[in-house]
Design a protein around this motif. Sequence first.
Motif, mmCIF file in Angstrom:
data_model
loop_
_atom_site.group_PDB
_atom_site.id
_atom_site.type_symbol
_atom_site.label_atom_id
_atom_site.label_comp_id
_atom_site.label_asym_id
_atom_site.label_seq_id
_atom_site.Cartn_x
_atom_site.Cartn_y
_atom_site.Cartn_z
ATOM 1 N N ALA A 35 70.843 23.228 30.787
ATOM 2 C CA ALA A 35 70.883 24.608 31.318
ATOM 3 C C ALA A 35 69.977 25.479 30.449
ATOM 4 O O ALA A 35 69.994 25.386 29.206
ATOM 5 C CB ALA A 35 72.299 25.138 31.316
ATOM 6 N N TYR A 36 69.203 26.341 31.100
ATOM 7 C CA TYR A 36 68.232 27.173 30.391
ATOM 8 C C TYR A 36 68.536 28.672 30.644
ATOM 9 O O TYR A 36 68.766 29.085 31.788
ATOM 10 C CB TYR A 36 66.806 26.868 30.852
ATOM 11 N N THR A 37 68.513 29.428 29.554
ATOM 12 C CA THR A 37 68.634 30.905 29.632
ATOM 13 C C THR A 37 67.235 31.501 29.487
ATOM 14 O O THR A 37 66.525 31.205 28.518
ATOM 15 C CB THR A 37 69.553 31.444 28.521
ATOM 16 N N LEU A 38 66.877 32.369 30.448
ATOM 17 C CA LEU A 38 65.543 32.966 30.480
ATOM 18 C C LEU A 38 65.642 34.433 30.045
ATOM 19 O O LEU A 38 66.361 35.237 30.654
ATOM 20 C CB LEU A 38 64.943 32.885 31.884
ATOM 21 N N GLU A 39 64.911 34.798 28.991
ATOM 22 C CA GLU A 39 64.987 36.155 28.419
ATOM 23 C C GLU A 39 63.572 36.689 28.192
ATOM 24 O O GLU A 39 62.715 35.996 27.644
ATOM 25 C CB GLU A 39 65.747 36.130 27.092
ATOM 26 N N VAL A 40 63.345 37.965 28.634
ATOM 27 C CA VAL A 40 62.035 38.611 28.471
ATOM 28 C C VAL A 40 61.937 39.202 27.069
ATOM 29 O O VAL A 40 62.848 39.895 26.603
ATOM 30 C CB VAL A 40 61.817 39.715 29.522
ATOM 31 N N VAL A 41 60.820 38.963 26.421
ATOM 32 C CA VAL A 41 60.579 39.529 25.091
ATOM 33 C C VAL A 41 59.212 40.228 25.107
ATOM 34 O O VAL A 41 58.338 39.909 25.913
ATOM 35 C CB VAL A 41 60.625 38.438 24.002
ATOM 36 N N CYS A 44 57.070 44.804 27.151
ATOM 37 C CA CYS A 44 57.362 45.007 28.577
ATOM 38 C C CYS A 44 58.796 44.654 28.928
ATOM 39 O O CYS A 44 59.164 44.658 30.116
ATOM 40 C CB CYS A 44 56.417 44.158 29.423
ATOM 41 N N ALA A 45 59.603 44.311 27.961
ATOM 42 C CA ALA A 45 60.950 43.826 28.243
ATOM 43 C C ALA A 45 61.819 44.873 28.922
ATOM 44 O O ALA A 45 62.718 44.539 29.701
ATOM 45 C CB ALA A 45 61.610 43.355 26.941
ATOM 46 N N ALA A 46 61.568 46.175 28.645
ATOM 47 C CA ALA A 46 62.431 47.224 29.188
ATOM 48 C C ALA A 46 62.336 47.326 30.693
ATOM 49 O O ALA A 46 63.285 47.759 31.358
ATOM 50 C CB ALA A 46 62.082 48.568 28.543
ATOM 51 N N TRP A 47 61.222 46.957 31.284
ATOM 52 C CA TRP A 47 61.079 47.094 32.730
ATOM 53 C C TRP A 47 60.615 45.796 33.417
ATOM 54 O O TRP A 47 59.975 45.809 34.461
ATOM 55 C CB TRP A 47 60.093 48.218 33.068
ATOM 56 N N THR A 48 60.975 44.637 32.789
ATOM 57 C CA THR A 48 60.655 43.321 33.354
ATOM 58 C C THR A 48 61.945 42.516 33.504
ATOM 59 O O THR A 48 62.786 42.502 32.594
ATOM 60 C CB THR A 48 59.662 42.578 32.456
ATOM 61 N N THR A 49 62.099 41.869 34.647
ATOM 62 C CA THR A 49 63.286 41.047 34.915
ATOM 63 C C THR A 49 62.851 39.667 35.411
ATOM 64 O O THR A 49 61.750 39.490 35.961
ATOM 65 C CB THR A 49 64.180 41.690 35.980
ATOM 66 N N VAL A 50 63.737 38.684 35.171
ATOM 67 C CA VAL A 50 63.529 37.313 35.650
ATOM 68 C C VAL A 50 64.658 36.972 36.612
ATOM 69 O O VAL A 50 65.843 37.171 36.294
ATOM 70 C CB VAL A 50 63.504 36.300 34.483
ATOM 71 N N GLU A 51 64.327 36.472 37.771
ATOM 72 C CA GLU A 51 65.318 36.156 38.794
ATOM 73 C C GLU A 51 65.144 34.699 39.250
ATOM 74 O O GLU A 51 64.071 34.344 39.774
ATOM 75 C CB GLU A 51 65.150 37.099 39.997
ATOM 76 N N PRO A 52 66.148 33.846 39.028
ATOM 77 C CA PRO A 52 67.387 34.101 38.297
ATOM 78 C C PRO A 52 67.171 34.006 36.794
ATOM 79 O O PRO A 52 66.161 33.464 36.346
ATOM 80 C CB PRO A 52 68.297 33.000 38.797
ATOM 81 N N ALA A 53 68.129 34.528 36.015
ATOM 82 C CA ALA A 53 67.990 34.532 34.565
ATOM 83 C C ALA A 53 68.549 33.263 33.925
ATOM 84 O O ALA A 53 68.440 33.115 32.699
ATOM 85 C CB ALA A 53 68.696 35.768 33.992
ATOM 86 N N ARG A 54 69.130 32.357 34.708
ATOM 87 C CA ARG A 54 69.685 31.099 34.147
ATOM 88 C C ARG A 54 69.511 30.004 35.193
ATOM 89 O O ARG A 54 69.832 30.190 36.366
ATOM 90 C CB ARG A 54 71.151 31.282 33.779
ATOM 91 N N VAL A 55 69.023 28.835 34.734
ATOM 92 C CA VAL A 55 68.830 27.684 35.635
ATOM 93 C C VAL A 55 69.382 26.410 34.962
ATOM 94 O O VAL A 55 69.411 26.324 33.724
ATOM 95 C CB VAL A 55 67.342 27.489 35.986
ATOM 96 N N SER A 56 69.789 25.467 35.781
ATOM 97 C CA SER A 56 70.254 24.143 35.307
ATOM 98 C C SER A 56 69.401 23.080 35.989
ATOM 99 O O SER A 56 69.222 23.102 37.226
ATOM 100 C CB SER A 56 71.724 23.921 35.631
ATOM 101 N N LEU A 57 68.901 22.125 35.164
ATOM 102 C CA LEU A 57 67.973 21.121 35.701
ATOM 103 C C LEU A 57 68.399 19.716 35.314
ATOM 104 O O LEU A 57 68.862 19.471 34.180
ATOM 105 C CB LEU A 57 66.551 21.382 35.163
ATOM 106 N N TYR A 58 68.272 18.809 36.300
ATOM 107 C CA TYR A 58 68.480 17.387 36.019
ATOM 108 C C TYR A 58 67.263 16.855 35.290
ATOM 109 O O TYR A 58 66.168 17.447 35.360
ATOM 110 C CB TYR A 58 68.701 16.620 37.321
ATOM 111 N N PRO A 59 67.398 15.740 34.610
ATOM 112 C CA PRO A 59 66.246 15.163 33.918
ATOM 113 C C PRO A 59 65.106 14.911 34.883
ATOM 114 O O PRO A 59 65.290 14.441 36.002
ATOM 115 C CB PRO A 59 66.775 13.870 33.324
ATOM 116 N N GLY A 60 63.917 15.318 34.485
ATOM 117 C CA GLY A 60 62.720 15.091 35.267
ATOM 118 C C GLY A 60 62.513 16.055 36.417
ATOM 119 O O GLY A 60 61.595 15.846 37.220
#
Length: 484
Positions: A35-41, A44-60
């Motif tokens: 599972a990966y957490t996506l965070e803007v740094v 530009c972080a104050a007015w930038t968003t990532v959708e979705p902010a969390r994803v889960s991935l199977y190997p490969g």
Amino acid sequence: MTTSAELGLPALTVAPGGVATTTLTVRNDLDIVEAYTLEVVGDCAAWTTVEPARVSLYPGTSETVTVRLAPPHSPAARAGEFPLGIRILPTERPELVTVPETTVTVTPFHELQAALAPRRRRGWLRGRYRTSVRNLGNTPGTVVLTPGQAGEELRFRATPERLRLEPGESGELRLQARARKLIWFGKPASWPFEVTVGPEQAATGKGANGEASAAAGTGAPDAKGAGDGRDAKDGKGPGSTGGSASTEVPTPLQRPLLDGEFIQLPIFPKWLLALLAALLALLLAWFALVRPAVRSSAKQAAEQAVAQQSATPAASAAAPGGAPSAASGGNPGNPGSSQGKPGGGQPSTGGRAVGPGLAEPGTGRQSSATIDVQTASGASSTGNYQVPHGKVFDITDIVVANFQGDQGLLTITAGKQTITTIALETFRNQDYHWVTPIQVPEDQAVTATVTCESPGTPASGKQAETCHELLNISGALSDIKQGN
């Protein structure tokens, strides 16, 4: 074995108030489910968003997320290039964190907020105003004032001539409107004018008709139209997922237009002009009507007086019995004559009496005598005029002359009566007049006694050696009635 991530675009351009999007692809190269957490740094972080902010991935496997940039239409979104990073933090293997980066360019926009206070001023020649300006854009700029007035009756001066403002900063410029000439009389004049507030480069970019050039613009920027996120090439909206940045049209320069008014007052009010006209009319009436009437009345009175004197017979100057005229000086009874009876008109020690003046008709004769008294410094001296035997002298006027400005004391007596005592330094010429005459009987004298303290300085400028006073006595000299 690691985690990989890649942004869709190496560089992005976005306008304040608009929206730009790109993609981020995350791939799980591990042999476990992660599972990966996506965070803007970054800036530009104050007015930038990532959708979705969390994803889960199977190997490969991999997944693509949307990165949305929406800078606000305010000075907080400064113009320029800023780095943008997305931190991808694995939950199971946090040491494998990765941060893909790109460059974001925020386009500049210019927006000014201005106000003129007060809007209306009154004065004889000039009016002073304050122009407050705030830079609502996202880039620094230099602000200037461009005043204008249709008839060119006013001249303007701004202090300071230009003002540099950072984004979000406020400042003040002072404006002076000055009339080209004074209004002396009449009604107040109203001079409306306009003040354009704009960046320095826009203030000089005018066309032939005096308006701002198309590049400068005159309207306020539209927050929706300027930053609606549309791509100038393909017209896609901000919600497109094509992985390309939106291209924004530059915001036109805003130049607020402020209305002002200067009311020029006359130096002299209308009522003063009416008052001056009334005073002039009164003055003309005086010279045209009143003054001639006054002069005519005075002339008539003088002519009547001359006619009355001319009506008196010239022969009345000689008294019955063949008495000589007053000018002859040979009448023994004349109090002022030096040839009269012994003692008549002759002063005592230090003085002498001078003969009478012209005679006037009446029961008695008008007569006058002069007593001349000269006194050494520190001494006293007396001069007198003695009334002849068989006569009565009615004194009506006495004139005393201290022509040298002597200092001392003068005492005047008539018979046994003291008329006055006066200090010499208090006068140069002194006269006394009586409606009811002072009567001096026969063989008595009018005496002037002088005590000299210090001789004065006559008109020659050299101090005199003695005090010198003259006393002139006038009145009627009459015969004593029989039986008295």
